[in-house]
Design a protein around this motif. Structure first.
Motif, short mmCIF file in Angstrom:
data_model
loop_
_atom_site.label_atom_id
_atom_site.label_comp_id
_atom_site.label_asym_id
_atom_site.label_seq_id
_atom_site.Cartn_x
_atom_site.Cartn_y
_atom_site.Cartn_z
N LEU A 157 0.81 -1.21 0.00
CA LEU A 157 0.00 0.00 0.00
C LEU A 157 0.84 1.26 0.00
O LEU A 157 1.85 1.37 0.70
CB LEU A 157 -0.90 -0.04 1.24
CG LEU A 157 -1.89 1.06 1.52
CD1 LEU A 157 -3.07 0.49 2.33
CD2 LEU A 157 -1.24 2.20 2.32
N LYS A 158 0.39 2.24 -0.79
CA LYS A 158 0.93 3.59 -0.79
C LYS A 158 -0.22 4.54 -0.50
O LYS A 158 -1.26 4.48 -1.18
CB LYS A 158 1.57 3.90 -2.14
CG LYS A 158 2.19 5.28 -2.25
CD LYS A 158 2.81 5.46 -3.63
CE LYS A 158 3.38 6.86 -3.79
NZ LYS A 158 3.96 7.05 -5.15
N LEU A 159 -0.09 5.41 0.49
CA LEU A 159 -1.22 6.23 0.92
C LEU A 159 -1.77 7.13 -0.19
O LEU A 159 -2.97 7.39 -0.25
CB LEU A 159 -0.83 7.07 2.13
CG LEU A 159 -0.92 6.36 3.47
CD1 LEU A 159 -0.38 7.25 4.59
CD2 LEU A 159 -2.35 5.94 3.77
N GLY A 160 -0.89 7.57 -1.09
CA GLY A 160 -1.37 8.38 -2.21
C GLY A 160 -2.33 7.60 -3.09
O GLY A 160 -3.33 8.14 -3.59
N GLU A 161 -2.06 6.29 -3.25
CA GLU A 161 -2.96 5.44 -4.03
C GLU A 161 -4.27 5.22 -3.30
O GLU A 161 -5.33 5.12 -3.93
CB GLU A 161 -2.28 4.11 -4.33
CG GLU A 161 -1.06 4.24 -5.23
CD GLU A 161 -0.30 2.93 -5.40
OE1 GLU A 161 0.58 2.88 -6.28
OE2 GLU A 161 -0.58 1.97 -4.65
N VAL A 162 -4.21 5.14 -1.97
CA VAL A 162 -5.44 5.01 -1.19
C VAL A 162 -6.32 6.24 -1.37
O VAL A 162 -7.53 6.14 -1.56
CB VAL A 162 -5.11 4.79 0.31
CG1 VAL A 162 -6.40 4.74 1.13
CG2 VAL A 162 -4.32 3.51 0.51
N VAL A 163 -5.71 7.43 -1.32
CA VAL A 163 -6.47 8.66 -1.55
C VAL A 163 -7.15 8.63 -2.91
O VAL A 163 -8.35 8.94 -3.03
CB VAL A 163 -5.54 9.89 -1.44
CG1 VAL A 163 -6.25 11.14 -1.96
CG2 VAL A 163 -5.08 10.09 0.01
N ASP A 164 -6.42 8.23 -3.94
CA ASP A 164 -7.01 8.17 -5.29
C ASP A 164 -8.13 7.14 -5.36
O ASP A 164 -9.14 7.36 -6.05
CB ASP A 164 -5.92 7.84 -6.32
CG ASP A 164 -4.94 8.99 -6.53
OD1 ASP A 164 -5.30 10.13 -6.18
OD2 ASP A 164 -3.83 8.72 -7.01
N TYR A 165 -7.98 6.03 -4.64
CA TYR A 165 -9.03 5.01 -4.63
C TYR A 165 -10.29 5.55 -3.95
O TYR A 165 -11.41 5.36 -4.45
CB TYR A 165 -8.53 3.77 -3.91
CG TYR A 165 -9.53 2.63 -3.89
CD1 TYR A 165 -10.02 2.10 -5.08
CD2 TYR A 165 -9.97 2.08 -2.69
CE1 TYR A 165 -10.94 1.06 -5.08
CE2 TYR A 165 -10.88 1.03 -2.67
CZ TYR A 165 -11.36 0.53 -3.87
OH TYR A 165 -12.28 -0.50 -3.87
N VAL A 166 -10.13 6.23 -2.85
CA VAL A 166 -11.28 6.83 -2.16
C VAL A 166 -11.98 7.81 -3.10
O VAL A 166 -13.22 7.83 -3.18
CB VAL A 166 -10.83 7.54 -0.87
CG1 VAL A 166 -11.98 8.35 -0.28
CG2 VAL A 166 -10.33 6.52 0.15
N ARG A 167 -11.23 8.59 -3.82
CA ARG A 167 -11.83 9.55 -4.76
C ARG A 167 -12.61 8.83 -5.86
O ARG A 167 -13.67 9.30 -6.28
CB ARG A 167 -10.75 10.43 -5.37
CG ARG A 167 -10.13 11.42 -4.39
CD ARG A 167 -9.01 12.20 -5.06
NE ARG A 167 -8.49 13.25 -4.18
CZ ARG A 167 -7.49 14.08 -4.53
NH1 ARG A 167 -6.90 13.94 -5.72
NH2 ARG A 167 -7.08 15.00 -3.67
#
Length: 214
Positions: A157-167
């Motif tokens: 996991l990379k937190l930036g990718e989590v943010v994009d997934y949430v979006r």
């Protein structure tokens, strides 16, 4: 009738709605057997131990509980002694009833950890508006998600990718999961980033046994 979402540590959540009860991903970092008390159904996203504590789940299946999971998980549980007629294989696109809830299975593969680490099958579950993606950014195919159970700490996991997934998912709210590898400081940093950038408000952080009404 409202649904109660309770978190039982790391990636394990429980949904209760009247007599309907199920648990998703009771792993070795979960509070067991408390999470399984009174439950008739378990959903497992994939075979990794932090999502599947084999021995207590096999014991619960022997006592009457049923499990839905990818085929690899079915093989593990049956091989460990679970009655085969109570363990059901699912894959992306399947829809079924478990524990009184209507469930939709989404996705196919665990996110890549490293090219030298073989990927395993991972199925996310959409239940009563709650999406538990397991260890993957599963495609919701436009389905409405009221609550996204959001992993924040993992080797893949990379937190930036989590943010994009949430979006992309655009949930009504977030419930933090998969954080056992993070210190309290790391958990706070992840929640702050999601709050500022995710667009779904402040993430809900639940201690084991704590829950929210949906």
């Amino acid at each position: 009738m409202s649904t109660r979402l309770t978190r039982w540590g790391h990636a394990c959540i429980r949904l209760d709605r009247g007599d309907d009860r199920l648990v998703i991903d009771p792993g070795v970092f979960s509070e067991l057997p408390d999470a399984l008390d009174g439950v008739s159904a378990v959903l497992v996203t994939h075979e990794h131990a932090d999502h599947l504590a084999t021995e207590p789940v096999v014991e619960a299946v022997a006592a009457g509980l049923e499990v839905w999971a990818p085929q690899a998980v079915v093989d593990v549980l049956v091989g460990a002694g679970a009655p085969a007629d109570r363990v059901h294989a699912v894959s992306a696109g399947n829809a079924f009833t478990a524990g009184g809830f209507e469930v939709e299975a989404l996705g196919e593969w665990h996110e890549l950890i490293h090219v030298d680490v073989p990927r395993v099958h991972n199925v996310g579950y959409l239940v009563a508006g709650v999406l538990h993606p397991g260890d993957a950014y599963v495609d919701t195919a436009g389905a409405h998600v009221d609550v996204l159970c959001t992993p924040v700490g993992a080797p893949w996991l990379k937190l930036g990718e989590v943010v994009d997934y949430v979006r992309r998912v655009e949930p009504g709210r977030l419930v933090v999961i998969h954080d056992a590898l993070l210190s309290p400081i790391g958990q706070g940093m992840a929640a702050n980033l999601l709050s500022r950038l995710g667009g779904a408000g402040d993430p809900v952080q639940l201690d084991p046994g704590d829950g929210i009404d949906l």
